[in-house]
Motif scaffolding. Sequence first.
Motif: not given
Lengths: 352, 352
Positions: A132-141, A152-164
């Motif tokens: 699994a991976v985690y993503v930080s500091s997301p940007r829009p889209r 298709g790998i499990p993941f979680i975003v720390h923060g949020r994106s927009e426009g997806l």
Amino acid sequence: MALPGRPHWSMDVNLKQLSRMLELSQTTVSRALNGYPEVAEETRRRVVDAARRHGYRPNPSARRLATGKAGMIGYVMPTGASVDIDPHFVEFLSGLGDYARTHELDLTLSPSTIEDEEMTYRRIVANKQVDAVYVSSPRPRDARIALLNDLGIPFIVHGRSEGLDFDYPFLDIDNEAAFHEAARLLIQLGHRRIALINGNADQTFAIHRERGLRRALAAGGVELPPHRVRAMPMTEENGYRAASDFLAARERPTAIVCSSLLMTLGVTRALRDAGLSVPGDVSLIAHDDVFPFLKPENFPVPLATTRSSIRAAGQRIAERLAARIAGVEDGARGEVWAVDLVVRASVAQVKG
Amino acid sequence: MALPGRPHWSMDVNLKQLSRMLELSQTTVSRALNGYPEVAEETRRRVVDAARRHGYRPNPSARRLATGKAGMIGYVMPTGASVDIDPHFVEFLSGLGDYARTHELDLTLSPSTIEDEEMTYRRIVANKQVDAVYVSSPRPRDARIALLNDLGIPFIVHGRSEGLDFDYPFLDIDNEAAFHEAARLLIQLGHRRIALINGNADQTFAIHRERGLRRALAAGGVELPPHRVRAMPMTEENGYRAASDFLAARERPTAIVCSSLLMTLGVTRALRDAGLSVPGDVSLIAHDDVFPFLKPENFPVPLATTRSSIRAAGQRIAERLAARIAGVEDGARGEVWAVDLVVRASVAQVKG
DNA sequence: GCCGAAATTCAAAGCGCTTTGACTGGCGGC
DNA sequence: GCCGCCAGTCAAAGCGCTTTGAATTTCGGC
């Protein structure tokens, strides 16, 4: 240091040997240890016991090769001569580690330039290096999120994106509400000239904070002209620059809201340079991620903050990642944490 | 996001398939790719070319299982509710990542409590999860170093230990000389009451700094009584406390040497609270690890520092670790970097 | 006392790679 | 014209684990 009698977990026995000792097949031993049902309870006991006694530990490489499971959480770490890892990362890591430690999960950091990021994600997924991976500091889209979703790998975003155009699992704090509250408080105290010093404009959290602030200001009939907003990397120096600019303006703000404690350090320096006092001349509210090494209550004037522990977020994300790996959690659940507004001496009724 | 024609590195081809396409044996293909000599140049070219075209990437798990090599650098990360990861770690990580990125090395962080540390090291070594490890924040007679030495895995210590009866590879900065220089400068400027705010007393770097300081003072015939020394975790708050104590004493110091910029933040706050000026009343020198987010030149009064980039150290350690893995470097080479003394406005001739 | 299902156990086939040991053909030397 | 050698190449054996499919044992039911 003499070897103290080969401590029993020193991995000197493998499955084959263990099964031979038990006069059982590898199959049965493997199954017994992995909790499969088709093993007699009596047998399982024997196996588990022998395994412990001999300190048997399955070789992760072999297991990984056979199952594809890695027992690892992945993080693609942005690097580059001019790329600075966010100091917040350490605290996040503490939290992640706190949980991971108790669950036999390790963390793989794959350094990558921004340009190679996509390739790096693909690599670690294709190689089955991580579960699994985690993503930080997301940007829009954010392209990374779309990519992981595809992969298709499990993941979680720390923060949020927009426009997806799809949902995805994340953990975020309610940045918008936090800064909305902060601004509302300032307005209640009579402030009309409020300035914002924000993190990088391409980060969703910064967008949300500005949005929250604007919403409160709008509700109070207050303007937020462009010259009272700055968005930049959150360093002391940038905080100083931004604040200095504000203070040099004809109509200087009576309150400043700032996205980080580190930046606020620079803000207080600028105020001092300008001979202005907190909160007499300028009120201050900052966002606090709860660092052990820099506390808002220890600012020259105790600093009012919107507070949320980034470390707790790290723990929670590890927990959810583990749940996803285990198949216990799925779907695109988004989790948004409320943020405390902690009022301290740095805010006051506007003067005059 | 539609799949854009299966980018070619998406790992859909393995060695068997590749060799079948080339009508060669797996042996030959494997050897061609790994640069073994017994392959015809012409063949090698064909193989390498086909591998690139098909985006062949060896499966690391399989390779690891076969060779025992992991392509990973390990770090046992101390965690726990009350354990704070040093913010310096991030900068170090940036450096490490900078190098690792260009050499296909990933980094595995294994979170562990202090108590389980030894077990964790043993585990990652026994499991062949990593090819090499690095150790940070060494203490005197550090058990981890002895352990790794026994275990026979390549490692490098960032910093130094003392009192070990064997040599080991390390990279350290010359903390003793740095603080020696700093103190010497202060003495030259007439200071006689000099205080030290240090990091945790059980860390070798802190010991070395104090030693260097003492040496210079002794040479100048100056005392360093216990009440002018503090050693504690390097937070802003602790800096404030230590400095406050000093300043409250009957004979307050005319100069303070401090082991960290973060602490010095607290020191300047204490000075301000006490109504004292820098360098008029108190001179200040601090050690600077070169953070992007907090710069000594941006202190209220530009701060004199002993400077050494912790990020550069990270790069160098990754480089040496890679060399050790490759078998290019061996032996117990210790590397000690000189530290710059950067004089800025925070130091001055003692008053009166 | 026999039968089929259920409960256990097992041998063997992978997972994808490296590496050993053996097998080709071509070539110079005698 | 034969031998030995070297450059290339290959088949097959492992690395340590999981998992499939089959074999064995056990046992309730008739």
